[in-house]
Design a protein around this motif. Structure first.
Motif, PDB file in Angstrom:
ATOM      1  N   ALA A 120       0.843  -1.199   0.000  1.00 27.69           N
ATOM      2  CA  ALA A 120       0.000   0.000   0.000  1.00 27.69           C
ATOM      3  C   ALA A 120       0.871   1.240   0.000  1.00 27.69           C
ATOM      4  N   SER A 121       0.441   2.252  -0.747  1.00 27.94           N
ATOM      5  CA  SER A 121       1.171   3.521  -0.769  1.00 27.94           C
ATOM      6  C   SER A 121       0.473   4.520   0.127  1.00 27.94           C
ATOM      7  N   ASN A 122       1.242   5.092   1.087  1.00 29.56           N
ATOM      8  CA  ASN A 122       0.679   6.153   1.918  1.00 29.56           C
ATOM      9  C   ASN A 122       0.916   7.499   1.212  1.00 29.56           C
ATOM     10  N   THR A 123       0.337   7.641   0.038  1.00 35.51           N
ATOM     11  CA  THR A 123       0.466   8.919  -0.661  1.00 35.51           C
ATOM     12  C   THR A 123      -0.690   9.813  -0.240  1.00 35.51           C
ATOM     13  N   SER A 124      -0.431  11.130  -0.234  1.00 35.79           N
ATOM     14  CA  SER A 124      -1.525  12.024   0.152  1.00 35.79           C
ATOM     15  C   SER A 124      -2.278  12.531  -1.066  1.00 35.79           C
ATOM     16  N   GLY A 145      -3.935   2.300  -2.353  1.00 36.16           N
ATOM     17  CA  GLY A 145      -3.466   3.442  -1.571  1.00 36.16           C
ATOM     18  C   GLY A 145      -4.065   3.378  -0.179  1.00 36.16           C
ATOM     19  N   VAL A 146      -3.273   3.746   0.832  1.00 35.46           N
ATOM     20  CA  VAL A 146      -3.833   3.923   2.175  1.00 35.46           C
ATOM     21  C   VAL A 146      -3.228   5.210   2.715  1.00 35.46           C
ATOM     22  N   HIS A 147      -4.071   6.210   2.912  1.00 33.43           N
ATOM     23  CA  HIS A 147      -3.579   7.527   3.308  1.00 33.43           C
ATOM     24  C   HIS A 147      -3.896   7.786   4.775  1.00 33.43           C
ATOM     25  N   PHE A 148      -2.840   7.689   5.611  1.00 30.82           N
ATOM     26  CA  PHE A 148      -2.991   8.022   7.033  1.00 30.82           C
ATOM     27  C   PHE A 148      -2.905   9.537   7.184  1.00 30.82           C
ATOM     28  N   PHE A 149      -3.681  10.078   8.106  1.00 31.30           N
ATOM     29  CA  PHE A 149      -3.565  11.508   8.383  1.00 31.30           C
ATOM     30  C   PHE A 149      -2.555  11.718   9.506  1.00 31.30           C
ATOM     31  N   ASN A 150      -1.927  12.869   9.498  1.00 29.65           N
ATOM     32  CA  ASN A 150      -0.826  13.149  10.417  1.00 29.65           C
ATOM     33  C   ASN A 150      -1.346  13.887  11.663  1.00 29.65           C
ATOM     34  N   PRO A 151      -0.965  13.489  12.894  1.00 30.51           N
ATOM     35  CA  PRO A 151      -0.109  12.360  13.267  1.00 30.51           C
ATOM     36  C   PRO A 151      -0.896  11.032  13.286  1.00 30.51           C
ATOM     37  N   PRO A 152      -0.303   9.976  12.694  1.00 29.61           N
ATOM     38  CA  PRO A 152      -1.070   8.735  12.488  1.00 29.61           C
ATOM     39  C   PRO A 152      -1.558   8.035  13.756  1.00 29.61           C
ATOM     40  N   ARG A 153      -0.886   8.255  14.886  1.00 31.59           N
ATOM     41  CA  ARG A 153      -1.389   7.615  16.118  1.00 31.59           C
ATOM     42  C   ARG A 153      -2.730   8.226  16.526  1.00 31.59           C
ATOM     43  N   TYR A 154      -2.879   9.534  16.337  1.00 34.77           N
ATOM     44  CA  TYR A 154      -4.030  10.238  16.906  1.00 34.77           C
ATOM     45  C   TYR A 154      -5.164  10.477  15.921  1.00 34.77           C
ATOM     46  N   MET A 155      -4.845  10.643  14.628  1.00 39.76           N
ATOM     47  CA  MET A 155      -5.900  10.976  13.663  1.00 39.76           C
ATOM     48  C   MET A 155      -6.674   9.720  13.301  1.00 39.76           C
ATOM     49  N   LEU A 157      -8.755   9.128  10.868  1.00 36.49           N
ATOM     50  CA  LEU A 157      -9.021   8.839   9.450  1.00 36.49           C
ATOM     51  C   LEU A 157      -7.912   8.053   8.762  1.00 36.49           C
ATOM     52  N   ALA A 158      -8.311   7.029   8.005  1.00 38.46           N
ATOM     53  CA  ALA A 158      -7.419   6.398   7.022  1.00 38.46           C
ATOM     54  C   ALA A 158      -8.226   6.260   5.733  1.00 38.46           C
ATOM     55  N   GLU A 159      -7.743   6.886   4.659  1.00 36.39           N
ATOM     56  CA  GLU A 159      -8.436   6.786   3.366  1.00 36.39           C
ATOM     57  C   GLU A 159      -7.898   5.563   2.629  1.00 36.39           C
ATOM     58  N   LEU A 160      -8.797   4.758   2.126  1.00 38.09           N
ATOM     59  CA  LEU A 160      -8.425   3.554   1.361  1.00 38.09           C
ATOM     60  C   LEU A 160      -8.760   3.833  -0.101  1.00 38.09           C
ATOM     61  N   ILE A 161      -7.742   3.732  -0.970  1.00 37.60           N
ATOM     62  CA  ILE A 161      -7.950   4.102  -2.372  1.00 37.60           C
ATOM     63  C   ILE A 161      -7.632   2.904  -3.264  1.00 37.60           C
ATOM     64  N   PRO A 162      -8.668   2.226  -3.787  1.00 36.95           N
ATOM     65  CA  PRO A 162      -8.417   1.076  -4.647  1.00 36.95           C
ATOM     66  C   PRO A 162      -7.885   1.528  -6.012  1.00 36.95           C
ATOM     67  N   ALA A 163      -6.984   0.707  -6.583  1.00 39.67           N
ATOM     68  CA  ALA A 163      -6.650   0.870  -8.003  1.00 39.67           C
ATOM     69  C   ALA A 163      -7.692   0.062  -8.780  1.00 39.67           C
ATOM     70  N   ARG A 164      -7.721   0.235 -10.101  1.00 41.73           N
ATOM     71  CA  ARG A 164      -8.695  -0.540 -10.912  1.00 41.73           C
ATOM     72  C   ARG A 164      -8.461  -2.038 -10.749  1.00 41.73           C
ATOM     73  N   THR A 165      -7.188  -2.409 -10.452  1.00 38.18           N
ATOM     74  CA  THR A 165      -6.817  -3.830 -10.426  1.00 38.18           C
ATOM     75  C   THR A 165      -6.895  -4.441  -9.022  1.00 38.18           C
ATOM     76  N   THR A 166      -7.198  -3.631  -7.993  1.00 35.56           N
ATOM     77  CA  THR A 166      -7.156  -4.155  -6.614  1.00 35.56           C
ATOM     78  C   THR A 166      -8.280  -5.156  -6.371  1.00 35.56           C
ATOM     79  N   ASP A 167      -7.920  -6.282  -5.786  1.00 37.86           N
ATOM     80  CA  ASP A 167      -8.882  -7.338  -5.446  1.00 37.86           C
ATOM     81  C   ASP A 167      -9.747  -6.858  -4.263  1.00 37.86           C
ATOM     82  N   LYS A 168     -11.047  -7.032  -4.383  1.00 39.96           N
ATOM     83  CA  LYS A 168     -11.971  -6.560  -3.340  1.00 39.96           C
ATOM     84  C   LYS A 168     -11.687  -7.224  -1.982  1.00 39.96           C
TER      85      LYS A 168
END
Length: 790
Positions: A120-124, A145-155, A157-168
């Protein structure tokens, strides 16, 4: 059934601020983690990573739940350590936001990633499908994609971003892991620049910047309007930008400009001159000591664009605006904002209008439903309501008409039309059935993934409500309820869940009813805190009225409540999150087990208000020290650490640290998702009941350290007094704490019972409470919320 993601070991690629903190949080959660970066140019090859791990202990807020966890993170580098990826189940890439660098790294690591592992890429905000292009075919189905918000311990939210090819199944496995193991709120985002949180959140900041310039308001004035008054964090807009870093702000704005050329609002995606100027000068915000705000001595200064210099930050929200924003009914509030000619009101209406307009226009491109947008903004930016909830609460149809009118009149930031669905006769986007999806033109319910069955009360959106269970018993202090099974729940009704007479009487009644009619009892609050401790105002009232007998009776009742919890014939489990101070801490100490959310701040803090713990807390510490030492061990050695914790009124910075301070027991559970706390606590109560629970035997043989212990503690305190670490009155309070935990003025190794210790607690508590200095401390705490050193 979704595929279960079994994560025994994880790797994080990139030991920058974000990567190191993600590694820290995985380690908090008990995941064996390897942290990678480039090999050092000289010296130890893992030098870059070792320095990053060492710096984790210096960051604030702390990424690690305990500093000791830093030693568990294993360092590695891309030249010598890639083989270590082969036994990792999850690989999170968190290097700098450059497509070419990320793709180059993927080509390098691909041969070493295990066939079952998730990458997984933690890209923003970079394109997930574009990143996936360089991966071998067999790895693409396990990449997202998995986007952690900063600071990751406290925030949350985690956004999960599938690619077209990602298995459900891969996504569902990762969603479950993120939710339970790491405690996150997961939102699915489409593969569009900046995803959901930053797309909407940064637009809101850009709209704020634009309207600040249009109305000529000061930065401090805007922060006064866009903080708690508007249901947002205290750091509001510009102070948040300083905390995030103005260079980061400028970078995110540039990313929006570069990647969203066709956005109808594109002309606003540029850093204003003043922002570029601050970045050029190196005034990057909090990390540089100056930005939009700066501190001079104790004074907060703010940049004044007219003067091109800093001035005192003293501009506030006008009284008229405070009155409007404190209006309870959102429909009235927005009507008043729209109607007012005050510059601050015009500013606020414009910011809300353009945020609603932007969110509605882009909803179909960036998310499946309006729920994803609102939760992303609440969990990622700390707003109490998301943009769609705010609009719906304010009266959907009327606000939509106002926005449309402003677009026609050329007042809005863009002339892009609102989408047709806004005007289809609806009253909003959220209801009990679900949240609106423009793509499906229907209201979609929440996810049915099994992990969400663990959340009895998920974070509710406007229009959602969850059955509150059937009331078994209720008074002015507590409500005892059930879901129809044999584990009952008791929740406090007081402000900050403080402990009043009604709470004490209610808890004793709840324990008695649980013994009679249920298999177990959980003490749990629907929202933070667990309990801020005793009702100080009530206590001070009794003292000032000279009702010492009534005051002593209240203390005795407090102790009786703790004892009823400890000796209940059915297990009482405390479900703690947020503050558990004073009496709140004592209740969980007496429970059969505590289940604590990671972010639990636990402490016996009575010394701060000139008192000592007297709800059985000191008695319990003496009993535990005696038990830990056994027949021949050193009781003083067991007491020394916890005495310091209580005398200095220390509060744990996490549930893990509470164990190290001796305020939680080794066998108490730590839970990472606050919404799963009740589920886990009920499970613990059920397991204890199923195992044939019996309360502990009364502690009749407690070995204490006596007069020798008191003398030894006094020596420690005298050194602190001479070094001016404590005041004379602190010394008196701490000496009394030492007297109680030592069992009073008896011989060393004397044997006493619980009642003896409880009497000692009560005596010293009541004597301290009558002192002028203690009453001054209590009054000061009630007035200011801060301790007084007198």
């Amino acid at each position: 059934m979704s595929e279960k993601l079994l994560v025994r070991r994880a790797a994080v690629l990139g030991a920058g601020v974000m990567g190191a903190q993600i590694a820290a949080h995985l380690t908090n959660a008990g995941v064996d983690t390897v942290l990678f970066d480039l090999p050092a140019k000289e010296g130890e090859p893992n030098g870059v990573v070792n320095r990053a791990i060492a710096s984790l202990g210096k960051l604030s807020p702390a990424p690690l739940a305990s500093k000791s966890l830093a030693a568990a993170i294993r360092p590695a580098n891309y030249e010598l350590g890639l083989k270590r990826l082969k036994d990792c189940d999850l690989v999170i890439e968190a290097i700098a936001e450059r497509m070419d660098w990320k793709q180059e790294l993927y080509e390098k690591i691909a041969p070493f990633v295990a066939d079952h592992a998730v990458l997984a890429s933690n890209t923003s905000g970079l394109g997930i499908n574009k990143l996936a292009e360089v991966l071998p075919e067999k790895l693409r189905s396990r990449f997202c994609g998995v986007h952690f918000f900063n600071p990751p311990r406290y925030m949350h939210l985690a956004e999960l971003i599938p690619a077209r090819t990602t298995d459900k199944a891969v996504l569902q496995g990762l969603e479950t892991f993120l939710t339970t193991t790491l405690g996150k709120g997961v939102v699915y985002a489409r593969d569009t620049p900046n995803f959901i949180g930053n797309r909407i959140g940064v637009f809101s900041i850009l709209a704020t910047i634009h309207h600040t310039a249009e109305t000529g308001l000061g930065f401090d004035e805007v922060d006064a309007l866009t903080g708690p008054l508007a249901g947002r964090p205290k750091s509001a807009t510009y102070r948040t930008s300083d905390v995030v870093g103005l260079d980061t702000m400028a970078h995110v704005i540039k990313t929006m400009a570069d990647t969203l050329p066709d956005d109808p609002w594109h002309r606003y995606f540029k850093s204003p001159k003043w922002l570029a100027g601050l970045v050029e000068k190196g005034a990057l915000g909090q990390k540089a000591g100056a930005g939009i705000f700066r501190k001079v001595g104790k004074d907060i200064m703010v940049l004044d664009l007219e003067k091109q210099d800093y001035r005192p930050a003293d501009r506030k929200a006008a009284d008229e605006l405070v009155a409007i924003l404190k209006t309870k009914d959102p429909v009235e509030k927005f009507a008043a904002l729209r109607a007012s000619s005050h510059p601050q009101a015009k500013f606020l209406w414009a910011v809300f209008r353009d945020l609603f307009h932007y969110s509605a226009y882009h909803l179909a491109d960036i998310a499946e439903t309006a729920r994803d947008v609102d939760l992303a903004i609440r969990w990622g930016y700390g707003w109490s309501l998301g943009p769609f909830e705010t609009w719906q609460a304010a009266g959907w149809k009327q606000v939509a008409q106002w926005i449309a009118d402003d677009i026609v009149a050329g007042k809005a930031m863009s002339d892009a039309p609102l989408p047709d669905w806004v005007f289809d006769g609806r009253d909003g986007v959220h209801s009990a059935e679900g949240s609106y999806s423009p793509g499906k033109n229907a209201r979609l319910p929440r996810s049915a993934l099994p992990v969400y069955k663990r959340q009895r009360f998920p974070d509710p959106l406007l229009g959602e409500s969850f059955a509150k269970g059937e009331t078994v018993f209720e008074n002015d202090g507590i409500r005892m309820w059930t879901d129809g099974d044999d584990i009952a729940v008791a929740s406090f009704k007081t402000k900050m869940h403080t402990v009043s007479d009604n709470v004490l009487d209610g808890l004793q009644e709840a324990v008695a009813r649980a013994e009679r009619d249920f298999a177990g009892l959980v003490v749990w609050q629907p929202r933070e805190p667990f309990s801020a401790g005793a009702d100080l105002a009530g206590a001070l009232g009794l003292l000032q009225a000279g009702k010492v007998d009534a005051f002593e009776a209240m203390v005795a009742n407090f102790q009786a409540t703790s004892q009823s919890i400890k000796y209940s014939l059915v297990p009482v489990v405390a479900a703690v999150r947020g503050l558990a101070l004073g009496g709140g801490c004592e209740f969980q100490m007496h429970s059969a087990r505590t289940v604590a959310h990671l972010e639990s701040y636990i402490g016996l803090v009575e010394a701060g208000v000139g008192l000592l713990p007297a709800g059985g807390g000191l008695k319990e510490l003496a009993v535990r020290a005696s038990e830990a030492a056994g027949a021949n061990g050193d009781v003083f050695a067991e007491l020394k650490g916890v005495f310091e914790t209580v005398a200095m009124a220390k509060v744990s910075a996490s549930a893990v640290e509470a164990k190290e301070l001796g305020l939680l027991r080794a066998g108490d559970q730590v839970v990472f998702n606050a919404h799963e706390l009740l589920h886990v606590a009920r499970g613990q109560a059920r397991a204890l009941a199923d195992a044939g629970y019996r309360p502990p035997m009364p502690a009749r043989r407690v070995r204490v350290v006596g007069d020798v212990g008191i003398a030894t503690f006094r020596m420690l305190l005298e050194n602190m007094l001479e070094g001016r670490f404590i005041s004379e009155y602190d010394y008196e309070i701490a000496t009394r704490i030492a007297t109680v935990v030592s069992g009073g003025d008896v011989d060393r190794n004397a044997v006493v019972d619980e009642d003896w210790l409880l009497r000692l607690e009560r005596q010293h508590f009541v004597e301290l409470a009558q002192q002028e200095k203690t009453q001054a401390r209590i009054a000061h705490m009630l007035k200011t919320g801060k301790p007084l050193r007198n």
